[in-house]
Design a protein around this motif. Structure first.
Motif: not given
Length: 277
Positions: A177-179, A241-246, A266-269, A274-277
């Motif tokens: 779940a996203t925060p 881990r920003a921008h690194r692979p999940c 992780c936007p996939h998991c 979530a905010p746009h970034s």
């Protein structure tokens, strides 16, 4: 801000250095308690309550401190050079015949009667690393405001005490779940498992020098090939881990602020707003 396991480690270091010994020096460098002198009193114990530290001394007194973002307690052997910051950042000095504990940049430092400790920590929810842990109460607290974002609810020490920003991000990832998902939208089983997992993570890391939330590398057994050595970058699922692979799906991890704290997901998991970034 230090997590509950880090604060517990600090309490253990202070307890090992001070407990059972008489204070030979006491210097509290905050205006309200600058004239207080604990010299000659024995240190009974140093305990952690959530992210709070309670140093109890003879005579029914407790020195209450909180590290917040960058406070620290350092312990030195007598004669050892102090390291932790310039002298003007020192807020407390407690010495015995063998050790000196120095508190740097402590934003909260107060002397109170031990019987009044609840005034300082009574607002806290169940302590994830404390003897009075109550998972049912922690879950009820967490879900008491269903519209509240999950990340904010986890960080609220009135719900359950000990979770900081790192564990917030890691627990949200584990719950998929996203925060920013309203906490009331968690499936009941997921919400209950989240509380259980939080305790398991903090307990697993309470004595580790490096925090690990991903699966630990198992020791080699038999004659098979040795497991791939763990890399420090793999110790946490998403935090930092920003921008690194999940580590689970390979999608780049994203970051944004939540309540003025860097937050990773992780936007996939993880599902939810979530905010746009």
């Amino acid at each position: 801000m230090p997590e509950g396991d880090t604060v517990l480690q600090t309490a253990k270091r202070l307890h090992g250095a001070l407990a059972g010994q008489e204070l030979t020096r006491s210097d509290l460098r905050v205006p309200r308690f600058a004239t207080a002198d604990l010299s000659g009193r024995g240190v009974l114990e140093v305990a952690a309550r959530g992210k709070h530290l309670l140093t109890r001394v003879e005579g029914g007194l407790t020195l209450h401190s909180h590290l917040r973002m960058d406070g620290a307690w350092r312990v030195f052997a007598q004669g050892e050079r102090w390291r932790g910051g310039p002298a003007h950042q020192i807020r407390a000095i407690l010495s015995t015949a063998t050790h000196t504990a120095v508190g740097y940049r402590l934003p909260v430092l107060e002397l109170l009667r031990t019987e009044d400790e609840e005034r300082a920590v009574g607002h806290l929810g169940p302590d994830l690393l404390g003897p009075g842990w109550d998972p049912d109460l922690a879950l009820r607290n967490l879900l008491a405001a269903p519209a509240r974002p999950l990340g904010e609810a986890l960080l609220d020490q009135r719900n359950l005490a000990g979770i900081g920003n790192i564990y917030k991000c890691e627990l949200c990832f584990m719950a998929r779940a996203t925060p920013w998902l309203p906490v009331g939208e968690l499936p009941p089983r997921t919400a209950a498992l989240l509380v259980t997992t939080a305790k398991q993570l903090l307990e697993a890391n309470q004595d580790r020098p490096v925090r690990i939330t991903t699966a630990a590398v198992r020791p080699r057994t038999g004659t098979g090939p040795a497991p791939r050595p763990r890399r420090p970058v793999d110790d946490l699922w998403v935090y930092g881990r920003a921008h690194r692979p999940c580590l689970r799906c390979g999608t780049p991890v994203r970051t944004a602020e939540q309540d003025a704290r860097p937050t990773y997901w992780c936007p996939h998991c993880q599902t939810g707003p979530a905010p746009h970034s």
